[in-house]
Design a protein around this motif. Structure first.
Motif, PDB file in Angstrom:
ATOM      1  N   LEU A   5       0.848  -1.188   0.000  1.00 19.17           N
ATOM      2  CA  LEU A   5       0.000   0.000   0.000  1.00 19.17           C
ATOM      3  C   LEU A   5       0.885   1.240   0.000  1.00 19.17           C
ATOM      4  O   LEU A   5       1.874   1.296   0.732  1.00 19.17           O
ATOM      5  CB  LEU A   5      -0.895   0.032   1.242  1.00 19.17           C
ATOM      6  CG  LEU A   5      -2.156  -0.845   1.219  1.00 19.17           C
ATOM      7  CD1 LEU A   5      -2.856  -0.780   2.576  1.00 19.17           C
ATOM      8  CD2 LEU A   5      -3.110  -0.425   0.111  1.00 19.17           C
ATOM      9  N   TRP A  12      -4.935   6.182  -1.068  1.00 19.17           N
ATOM     10  CA  TRP A  12      -4.234   4.908  -0.984  1.00 19.17           C
ATOM     11  C   TRP A  12      -4.152   4.262  -2.352  1.00 19.17           C
ATOM     12  O   TRP A  12      -5.141   4.234  -3.092  1.00 19.17           O
ATOM     13  CB  TRP A  12      -4.971   3.946  -0.042  1.00 19.17           C
ATOM     14  CG  TRP A  12      -4.841   4.260   1.413  1.00 19.17           C
ATOM     15  CD1 TRP A  12      -5.814   4.700   2.264  1.00 19.17           C
ATOM     16  CD2 TRP A  12      -3.655   4.153   2.211  1.00 19.17           C
ATOM     17  NE1 TRP A  12      -5.326   4.883   3.528  1.00 19.17           N
ATOM     18  CE2 TRP A  12      -3.998   4.543   3.523  1.00 19.17           C
ATOM     19  CE3 TRP A  12      -2.349   3.762   1.944  1.00 19.17           C
ATOM     20  CZ2 TRP A  12      -3.072   4.559   4.565  1.00 19.17           C
ATOM     21  CZ3 TRP A  12      -1.425   3.773   2.982  1.00 19.17           C
ATOM     22  CH2 TRP A  12      -1.777   4.163   4.264  1.00 19.17           C
ATOM     23  N   ILE A  14      -2.767   0.636  -4.335  1.00 14.20           N
ATOM     24  CA  ILE A  14      -2.301  -0.743  -4.198  1.00 14.20           C
ATOM     25  C   ILE A  14      -1.302  -1.026  -5.305  1.00 14.20           C
ATOM     26  O   ILE A  14      -1.533  -0.684  -6.466  1.00 14.20           O
ATOM     27  CB  ILE A  14      -3.480  -1.739  -4.312  1.00 14.20           C
ATOM     28  CG1 ILE A  14      -4.518  -1.465  -3.216  1.00 14.20           C
ATOM     29  CG2 ILE A  14      -2.974  -3.173  -4.243  1.00 14.20           C
ATOM     30  CD1 ILE A  14      -5.820  -2.207  -3.444  1.00 14.20           C
ATOM     31  N   THR A  32      -7.195   3.091  -5.117  1.00 17.47           N
ATOM     32  CA  THR A  32      -8.394   2.700  -4.368  1.00 17.47           C
ATOM     33  C   THR A  32      -9.430   3.814  -4.311  1.00 17.47           C
ATOM     34  O   THR A  32     -10.605   3.556  -4.063  1.00 17.47           O
ATOM     35  CB  THR A  32      -8.030   2.309  -2.929  1.00 17.47           C
ATOM     36  OG1 THR A  32      -7.577   3.480  -2.228  1.00 17.47           O
ATOM     37  CG2 THR A  32      -6.948   1.242  -2.906  1.00 17.47           C
ATOM     38  N   SER A  40      -7.224   3.205   6.449  1.00 17.36           N
ATOM     39  CA  SER A  40      -6.162   2.206   6.393  1.00 17.36           C
ATOM     40  C   SER A  40      -6.726   0.785   6.356  1.00 17.36           C
ATOM     41  O   SER A  40      -6.294  -0.047   5.544  1.00 17.36           O
ATOM     42  CB  SER A  40      -5.239   2.371   7.604  1.00 17.36           C
ATOM     43  OG  SER A  40      -4.247   1.369   7.617  1.00 17.36           O
ATOM     44  N   ALA A  43      -8.404   0.024   3.020  1.00 18.16           N
ATOM     45  CA  ALA A  43      -7.408  -0.128   1.960  1.00 18.16           C
ATOM     46  C   ALA A  43      -6.767  -1.513   2.014  1.00 18.16           C
ATOM     47  O   ALA A  43      -6.530  -2.141   0.965  1.00 18.16           O
ATOM     48  CB  ALA A  43      -6.342   0.962   2.087  1.00 18.16           C
ATOM     49  N   LYS A  44      -6.499  -2.001   3.239  1.00 15.54           N
ATOM     50  CA  LYS A  44      -5.913  -3.342   3.383  1.00 15.54           C
ATOM     51  C   LYS A  44      -6.886  -4.420   2.908  1.00 15.54           C
ATOM     52  O   LYS A  44      -6.483  -5.425   2.312  1.00 15.54           O
ATOM     53  CB  LYS A  44      -5.521  -3.581   4.836  1.00 15.54           C
ATOM     54  CG  LYS A  44      -4.326  -2.752   5.293  1.00 15.54           C
ATOM     55  CD  LYS A  44      -4.000  -2.987   6.759  1.00 15.54           C
ATOM     56  CE  LYS A  44      -2.806  -2.125   7.188  1.00 15.54           C
ATOM     57  NZ  LYS A  44      -2.503  -2.286   8.629  1.00 15.54           N
ATOM     58  N   MET A  47      -6.785  -4.420  -0.776  1.00 14.02           N
ATOM     59  CA  MET A  47      -5.546  -5.034  -1.245  1.00 14.02           C
ATOM     60  C   MET A  47      -5.681  -6.556  -1.241  1.00 14.02           C
ATOM     61  O   MET A  47      -5.240  -7.233  -2.182  1.00 14.02           O
ATOM     62  CB  MET A  47      -4.374  -4.595  -0.377  1.00 14.02           C
ATOM     63  CG  MET A  47      -3.026  -5.183  -0.812  1.00 14.02           C
ATOM     64  SD  MET A  47      -1.623  -4.487   0.107  1.00 14.02           S
ATOM     65  CE  MET A  47      -1.953  -5.159   1.739  1.00 14.02           C
TER      66      MET A  47
END
Length: 413
Positions: A5, A12, A14, A32, A40, A43-44, A47
């Protein structure tokens, strides 16, 4: 496949790192659309989904990507015909490196890095160079160009720190096989240039003290010459840090400026430059007298200007007549104007600190005591700066050496 990231342009991104059908490592960037702050976790999650969805497609050597998804963008090519597997310009990667470290840096440090990266990136953006193209020859040309532009070796050292750390990160992420700094010729790298500060002698100070009478910075200058305080330490001086009964001053707060995203902002905090900077010093009688007078003037100004008086900075010593805290940039500009207006040798505000230390040296005060007075982190810092001698100091040594030799010669005759 691996993924990362990145913070880029406020959102954000990826980055999927994979081996393509030709057996080479490649990347796919996905925006994203999520703002950095508060996203955060989302976004993870995106991903993780991206790895699941794109993994079979990007690393499927039996089929082309066009059979299952819209065709992926080809490697980006610059004007000299270089095909970049990553498609990442070195200028962009520098910004990414800084954004990854943003939360770990003080805002002043971050702002300083940001300005330096802007200057570095301008060069590499003009040449449209990708991360894979940065080798020892490119770096050598970068140094050569900046030296022709008149940049100092110490400035280039700052640039080197940033570029070296950025390229080390690129190696870890397998964007490049080797950090060019591991093989670059030592003679090409910038070397530290010892700084010899400009200082005032007694005659200069006499003229300065005469010129500053009635000036808004008169007390600021007097305290700087007396205590050798940093600009930030003087601006951060609060009335509560001055004990008129015990006759001491505590240095434990600072005011600085940071330029972030092109905007200047005032930064106040109690985190000093180093542990030794947090110190308590005796209150010199002449300074005590001037401080008491200044406190009385501020109380009178509060009564005079009433509601127009700025009450946000009542705790601070160095405010203007309307109660507003002096800004660091104002101190620098006004001091220079004061010197020019009175035909005095132009030095920096910080050189008043050096002047204090130099005067103490000539009064035979030990470097250890000067270290404690100035708040240097180590004895070596003090020694490196203030062991330079001017001609008058060398004459004392020369006379002593001559006497020693003459005495030996007389004994042999």
């Amino acid at each position: 496949m691996t993924a990362r990231l990145y913070e880029k342009r406020g959102t954000w991104h990826i980055v999927l790192i994979y081996t393509n059908q030709q057996g080479k490592r490649a990347q796919k960037w996905i925006n994203t659309g999520l703002a950095i702050k508060g996203n955060s976790r989302r976004a993870k999650q995106m991903m993780a989904r991206a790895i699941t969805e794109w993994g079979p497609v990007l690393e499927d050597t039996g089929r082309s990507a066009s059979e299952t998804t819209p065709s992926l963008p080809l490697p980006r090519r610059n004007k000299v015909g270089f095909d970049s597997p990553s498609g990442i310009l070195f200028a962009d990667y520098l910004t990414t490196w800084l954004e990854d470290r943003k939360n770990k840096l003080a805002i002043t440090t971050y702002g300083g890095y940001q300005q330096e990266i802007d200057r570095i990136a301008r060069y590499f953006r003009q040449h449209n160079l990708y991360i894979e193209q940065i080798d020892e020859m490119v770096i050598t040309n970068f140094y050569r160009y900046n030296r022709r532009q008149g940049l100092s070796e110490n400035t280039l050292l700052h640039y080197q720190t940033i570029m070296n750390q950025t390229l080390r990160k690129a190696v870890k992420e397998k964007l490049i096989p080797l950090n060019p700094y591991a093989v670059i010729d030592k003679d090409v790298k910038p070397s530290h240039t010892r700084f010899v500060p400009e200082t005032y002698d007694v005659a200069d100070l006499e003229r300065l003290f005469t010129a500053m009478q009635g000036d808004p910075l008169a007390l600021f200058i007097l305290m700087d010459v007396t205590y050798g305080l940093r600009r930030s330490e003087l601006l951060g001086l609060k009335w509560s840090a001055i004990d008129f009964d015990s006759k001491n001053i505590h240095i434990g707060f600072k005011v600085t400026e940071a330029v972030v995203n092109g905007k200047t902002q005032c930064v106040m905090n109690s985190v000093m430059k180093n542990k030794s900077s947090n110190r308590t010093l005796p209150l010199v009688p002449i300074i005590e007298k001037e401080l008491l007078q200044r406190r009385e003037e501020q109380m009178q100004n509060q009564k005079l200007y009433r509601k127009s008086y700025d009450t946000n900075y009542l705790a601070f010593v160095f405010v203007n007549d309307m109660g507003t805290l002096f800004k660091p940039d104002y101190i620098t500009r006004h001091f220079k104007e004061l010197l020019q207006r009175n035909n005095l040798k132009v030095i920096r505000v910080h050189d008043l600190r050096h002047t204090c230390a130099t005067m103490l040296c000539r009064q035979k005060i030990s470097l250890r005591d000067i270290q404690l007075w100035l708040g240097h982190s180590t004895y070596q810092t003090t020694a490196d700066i203030y062991t330079h001698l001017d001609y008058r100091d060398k004459m004392n040594t020369a006379n002593a050496a001559a006497d020693m030799v003459l005495n030996i010669m007389h004994k042999n005759t």
